[in-house]
Design an enzyme around this catalytic site. Sequence first.
Site, mmCIF file in Angstrom:
data_model
loop_
_atom_site.group_PDB
_atom_site.id
_atom_site.type_symbol
_atom_site.label_atom_id
_atom_site.label_comp_id
_atom_site.label_asym_id
_atom_site.label_seq_id
_atom_site.Cartn_x
_atom_site.Cartn_y
_atom_site.Cartn_z
ATOM 1 N N TYR A 142 40.385 38.676 33.843
ATOM 2 C CA TYR A 142 40.611 38.003 34.929
ATOM 3 C C TYR A 142 39.208 37.137 35.064
ATOM 4 C CZ TYR A 142 41.021 37.012 40.007
ATOM 5 O OH TYR A 142 41.023 36.108 41.193
ATOM 6 N N ASP A 237 31.927 36.171 30.737
ATOM 7 C CA ASP A 237 32.240 36.347 32.090
ATOM 8 C C ASP A 237 31.515 37.652 32.530
ATOM 9 O OD1 ASP A 237 32.868 36.337 34.803
ATOM 10 O OD2 ASP A 237 35.001 35.936 34.510
ATOM 11 N N LYS A 265 29.142 38.754 42.222
ATOM 12 C CA LYS A 265 29.216 40.108 42.811
ATOM 13 C C LYS A 265 27.532 40.777 42.857
ATOM 14 C CE LYS A 265 33.610 41.185 41.290
ATOM 15 N NZ LYS A 265 34.742 41.601 42.056
HETATM 16 N N1 PMP Z 1 35.294 36.840 36.811
HETATM 17 C C1 PMP Z 1 35.478 38.243 36.924
HETATM 18 C C2 PMP Z 1 35.216 38.869 35.671
HETATM 19 C C3 PMP Z 1 35.894 38.806 38.054
HETATM 20 O O1 PMP Z 1 35.845 40.412 38.094
HETATM 21 C C4 PMP Z 1 36.006 38.124 39.034
HETATM 22 C C5 PMP Z 1 36.511 38.889 40.532
HETATM 23 N N2 PMP Z 1 36.858 40.286 40.394
HETATM 24 C C6 PMP Z 1 35.968 36.841 39.203
HETATM 25 C C7 PMP Z 1 35.593 36.454 37.887
HETATM 26 C C8 PMP Z 1 36.147 35.922 40.363
HETATM 27 O O2 PMP Z 1 35.150 36.446 41.425
HETATM 28 P P1 PMP Z 1 35.513 35.905 42.958
HETATM 29 O O3 PMP Z 1 36.364 37.094 43.447
HETATM 30 O O4 PMP Z 1 33.915 36.015 43.399
HETATM 31 O O5 PMP Z 1 35.740 34.630 42.996
#
Ligand code: PMP
Length: 422
Positions: A142, A237, A265
């Site tokens: 994701y 990511d 995060k």
């Molecule tokens: N990339 C990864 C690997 C994530 O885990 C997440 C959120 N869980 C995101 C992108 C998106 O981040 P956000 O919820 O802060 O938009």
Amino acid sequence: MNKQNELFEISKKIVPGGVHSPVRSFKGMTMTPRFIERTDGAYAYDVENESYIDFCMSFGPLILGHRDRDVENELKKALERGWSYGACEPYSLKLAQFIIERIPFIEQIRFVNSGTEAVMTAIRLARGHTKRNTIVKFSGCYHGHTDSMLIKAGSGLAGTTEASSSGVPASVANDTLVLELNVLVALEDCFRTHSTNIAAIIVEPLPANNGLLIQSSEFLHALRRLSKEHGALLIFDEVISGFRIGFGGMSEKTGITPDIVTYGKIIGGGLPVGAIASTRKIMEELAPVGNVYQAGTLSANPLAMSAGLATLQKLTPEAYKKLDNYSDNIYNVFREWLRDFDKGRFKDIELITHNSLFWFAPKNNIHSLKDIPSTLTKRFNEMFEILLNKGIYLAPNAYEVGFISLAHDEKVAEELERRLWS
Ligand code: PMP
């Protein structure tokens, strides 16, 4: 009707599904969401003053625990300086320098407001840099909710693609190729067929959004090798794994240097921050130096920068050792309970772990989406409700991982044991 139900009923009338992010909705559960009123350390307290040992931890940012006092003090000081300037300030500089000094391949960084924004910018940057359009992603990873990442695999290994959300045009989906995680031949085939069109491969090097799908080192190294050979960029990511699996995340752990890394995060210590980082050469393709446009009214918000720096400053090598020890204590307690609770009612459930991340799965050796048994959600929901009634809060979805923080110390492990067996 109790207070939580009352609030959820009101919420559903004025907010879609009663929630501001879908996973909070307790979908498929018989219970309704808990409304959290306050938090401290490893604990969350709902509006009826019930306490929970929290293993959701805001889905990852709070590696120090809730309301870490050093972060809180920095935030209080920051509040007195004002909370948004829309101008240059020294706070983001300190956070950027702190990161650049510690992660060797990062020469420049830009702060945004979420992981989604970071990925959106990383993709545009990769396309701008390579002058190519196609992005390769993996089913089971994701990357936030930007259009081009809400795509799932169609038939064939790297064939047609279709959107996994309504509202994503086919014209956007067509530029995203989706492959199976951990399958090297599919990757090689894909590069053979699409070589000169691929701008970037994006991957969670430790996929943690469809359970915890630990990848082989061979597969991760192949991503680096193939992308380099074909002139594509590799985007790691590390929104979850960054600053969690050690300060340098999975790039440090695996020794693989990506071309671009995205963070979120932990980098904001619980306030909204995302970041894109890379070499100076690539980063300077962003406006105002280069032609790849990106901007943000609240980017590098001074409160968020202070919380982020106060958090990262505490993440010493000793802190990571401590976190691993705390995690092992917690895992031992959970594993014993899974084995013995109620005559082995959950003994089919495994605890898959990687440092301070864990996932309850119906079997071991799960490395891609297709390995996940269809019984997962049913088994998880049953266990989730039992745990919630015992004052133990997991993210309310079978595919989400659990997070341990530096507040989950020995005392919390003892309290967990007491609650599990009560
Ligand atoms: N990339 C990864 C690997 C994530 O885990 C997440 C959120 N869980 C995101 C992108 C998106 O981040 P956000 O919820 O802060 O938009």
